[in-house]
Write a protein that holds these residues in place. Sequence first.
Motif, PDB file in Angstrom:
ATOM      1  N   GLY A 146       0.996  -1.268  -0.130  1.00 44.27           N
ATOM      2  CA  GLY A 146       0.056   0.162   0.138  1.00 44.27           C
ATOM      3  C   GLY A 146       0.953   1.434   0.275  1.00 44.27           C
ATOM      4  O   GLY A 146       1.794   1.576  -0.025  1.00 44.27           O
ATOM      5  N   ASN A 147       0.218   2.633  -0.205  1.00 46.40           N
ATOM      6  CA  ASN A 147       1.191   3.822  -0.353  1.00 46.40           C
ATOM      7  C   ASN A 147       0.095   4.040   0.979  1.00 46.40           C
ATOM      8  O   ASN A 147      -0.197   5.013   1.802  1.00 46.40           O
ATOM      9  CB  ASN A 147       0.454   3.816  -1.663  1.00 46.40           C
ATOM     10  N   GLU A 148       1.534   4.805   2.011  1.00 48.75           N
ATOM     11  CA  GLU A 148       1.142   4.610   3.742  1.00 48.75           C
ATOM     12  C   GLU A 148       1.035   6.408   2.923  1.00 48.75           C
ATOM     13  O   GLU A 148       0.175   7.106   3.717  1.00 48.75           O
ATOM     14  CB  GLU A 148       2.814   4.940   3.881  1.00 48.75           C
ATOM     15  N   SER A 149       1.124   7.056   1.949  1.00 46.58           N
ATOM     16  CA  SER A 149       0.717   8.601   1.819  1.00 46.58           C
ATOM     17  C   SER A 149      -0.640   8.631   1.237  1.00 46.58           C
ATOM     18  O   SER A 149      -0.948  10.291   0.550  1.00 46.58           O
ATOM     19  CB  SER A 149       1.549   8.977   1.072  1.00 46.58           C
ATOM     20  N   ALA A 150      -1.084   8.005   1.050  1.00 46.19           N
ATOM     21  CA  ALA A 150      -2.675   7.033   0.125  1.00 46.19           C
ATOM     22  C   ALA A 150      -3.694   7.997   1.383  1.00 46.19           C
ATOM     23  O   ALA A 150      -3.438   8.350   2.115  1.00 46.19           O
ATOM     24  CB  ALA A 150      -3.392   6.234  -0.158  1.00 46.19           C
ATOM     25  N   THR A 151      -4.669   8.862  -0.036  1.00 46.54           N
ATOM     26  CA  THR A 151      -5.473   9.961   0.610  1.00 46.54           C
ATOM     27  C   THR A 151      -7.037   9.138   1.295  1.00 46.54           C
ATOM     28  O   THR A 151      -7.806   8.426   0.306  1.00 46.54           O
ATOM     29  CB  THR A 151      -5.926  10.733  -0.816  1.00 46.54           C
ATOM     30  N   PRO A 152      -6.963   8.741   2.224  1.00 49.90           N
ATOM     31  CA  PRO A 152      -8.269   8.607   2.752  1.00 49.90           C
ATOM     32  C   PRO A 152      -9.544   9.282   2.359  1.00 49.90           C
ATOM     33  O   PRO A 152      -9.675  10.151   2.242  1.00 49.90           O
ATOM     34  CB  PRO A 152      -7.640   9.092   4.944  1.00 49.90           C
ATOM     35  N   ILE A 153     -10.608   8.016   2.308  1.00 50.11           N
ATOM     36  CA  ILE A 153     -11.688   8.243   1.442  1.00 50.11           C
ATOM     37  C   ILE A 153     -12.443   7.107   1.980  1.00 50.11           C
ATOM     38  O   ILE A 153     -12.495   5.996   2.159  1.00 50.11           O
ATOM     39  CB  ILE A 153     -11.158   7.840  -0.292  1.00 50.11           C
ATOM     40  N   ALA A 154     -13.835   6.968   2.353  1.00 44.37           N
ATOM     41  CA  ALA A 154     -14.935   5.818   2.080  1.00 44.37           C
ATOM     42  C   ALA A 154     -16.114   5.905   1.247  1.00 44.37           C
ATOM     43  O   ALA A 154     -16.402   7.163   0.422  1.00 44.37           O
ATOM     44  CB  ALA A 154     -14.956   7.142   3.230  1.00 44.37           C
ATOM     45  N   VAL A 155     -16.117   4.664   0.975  1.00 44.56           N
ATOM     46  CA  VAL A 155     -16.697   4.873  -0.270  1.00 44.56           C
ATOM     47  C   VAL A 155     -18.170   3.656   0.728  1.00 44.56           C
ATOM     48  O   VAL A 155     -17.694   2.634   0.658  1.00 44.56           O
ATOM     49  CB  VAL A 155     -16.227   3.719  -1.079  1.00 44.56           C
ATOM     50  N   VAL A 156     -19.321   4.462   1.097  1.00 42.68           N
ATOM     51  CA  VAL A 156     -20.256   4.242   1.618  1.00 42.68           C
ATOM     52  C   VAL A 156     -20.801   2.855   0.547  1.00 42.68           C
ATOM     53  O   VAL A 156     -20.846   3.708  -0.286  1.00 42.68           O
ATOM     54  CB  VAL A 156     -21.167   4.779   2.721  1.00 42.68           C
ATOM     55  N   PRO A 157     -21.769   2.129   0.834  1.00 43.87           N
ATOM     56  CA  PRO A 157     -22.453   0.986   0.228  1.00 43.87           C
ATOM     57  C   PRO A 157     -23.808   1.445  -0.658  1.00 43.87           C
ATOM     58  O   PRO A 157     -24.614   2.459   0.223  1.00 43.87           O
ATOM     59  CB  PRO A 157     -23.458  -0.012   1.542  1.00 43.87           C
TER      60      PRO A 157
END
Lengths: 186, 428
Positions: free
Chosen positions: B31-42
């Motif tokens: 994984g990329n440690e500096s990846a942007t946190p995102i949430a994809v809700v069902p």
Amino acid sequence: MQFKPYARSLAVALSLAVLAGCSSTGGSQEGSMDGTRSGNGSGVSSSGVSDGRTSGSGYGGTASGTSSTSGQQADGRIPQQRTIYFAFDSDRIRSEFEPVLAANARYLRENGNVRVVLQGHTDERGTREYNMALSERRARSVEQFLSVQGISPSQVEVVGYGEERPAARGQNDQAYAQNRRVVFDY
Amino acid sequence: MKSLMTAWLTATLLLVSQLAQANLTIEITRGNESATPIAVVPFAGNEALPDDVARVVHDDLERSGYFDPLPRRQMMDQPSSADEVRYANWKALDVRYLVVGSASREGNGYRLRFELMDVSGEKRMLGEVVTASGDDLRGAGHHISDQIFEAITGIRGAFSTRIAYVTSQGVGNNMQFALHVADADGHNSREVLGSPEPILSPAWSPDGRKLAYVSFETERPAIYVQELGSGKRARISSFEGINGAPAWSPDGRRLAMSLSKDGQPEIYVMDLGSRNLQRITNDAAIDTEPSWGPDGRSLVFTSDRSGGPQLYRHDLASGEQKRLTFTGGYNARGRFSPDGEALFLIHGSNKGFQVARQDLDSGRLVTLSQSGADESPSVAPNGTMVIFATQQGNSGVLGAVTADGRASFRLPSAQGDVREPAWSPFMN
């Protein structure tokens, strides 16, 4: 399967590679390779099995020990040794395989109507199209050897298969050594 | 939007009759440690449908290496529209972006609605209704991923693209080969060609409608061009010796290739209309693996004229040829980045064979992949990822790495070896 004649031959370790190259039976090739290997577990091939790092040279030693057999074969039958092996990224014919080439040259000379396809192969390392070219170059260096021995160019065709048809599977020097080859396909 | 839907419908039609049987599955390896946190809700209403659209989007974004999607079990609530979003909940989870939506059947297809929110700014960035005809819910998900990716990164998404690859089983003279085309995430695979003889070097036409490839089906190598829609194919090069490494010019009118009809393998360019050949190289070395610069004005190819394989650039106007790679003794199969500023290639060293990137200005070479048995790098049309062939255990699998090397994943297959990936151009 021409297993029995091969088993009778002195060319124990080398023949397993020939078998692998020429086999056309179904089922698990990898399994039959393993079986052949352990079945021929003589001193000759065990060095290759126990230490993959030295298998390349083990192969050369095996061939020089066996080549006199094929060299003496002078009847109308197809020579038993039909595969020779190469060093990595090299198309140079190793001197221990010259008797194999000589036997095949003699067979072609004595049977002027016979045609052969020289199938060149590489191991899996490096890129596929470059290996395609390298395998063709290997087959061409065998063609050149035959030509010097007076074989008519009309009897010989060259096909480079690159790394597409490995005789042995696995990421080790023993498999790589078995795969860097030119096969006489009559 | 309308043209998008049309193109999409076409893609759907192509896939309708194809059973997904030999799909590749995704394993994130780094994984990329500096990846942007995102949430994809069902998506609300999705339970009744055959594919989980939010999961498709989640997986797409994670695979890109740019995003680190929040696991569903950590979500405190599951809003389905912008006005239901309680931003405080998502801020507490350190989520920067949020995707919500709904899905339902409509006529013969589906109706999807999604919205993208900037959590820290508490504002809606994007909202769209997507209608999908046919059964291609996953395709609709990829389309949504493309919109989200571009809205946040400014880079066009490549999730709706496809990959071609070759599988093989067996050893020696007892082998089966097949050429497949699948979605970029390995789903919806279908066999384009099966053969007991080797198949290699698939190359997409710039319009994404055709594949050129090398097949040994006549027991000799020849180059074929096959239309994916109709399955119609033509043998376009079958000279004596090698017919290999086809590469389409950016305008789709010419094919560069390697032919050994005159002795050593040389680079040629074939005009596909007239089938006339122009010879590009002329030496006693191996010359192969041509690749066009994005502007169509130069070719990069592999040559061992210096003793070992290295990359050279041929300027088509001047005929000048220049060596590009000097790091180490084995550099082969170069592919341009879409902006033409870098080459992706296979670099051989004491670590084995790895995917590397070389910046053309500086000449600096950086290895990207981890294993030592990598080949056949192919660049995503947006330049963000490189797919390549690698080894897992004793099997050939596909791997992918971001263009900066920070994140990677694998696409193993249930059966046989997989190799020779080719990433399609944008399909619309």
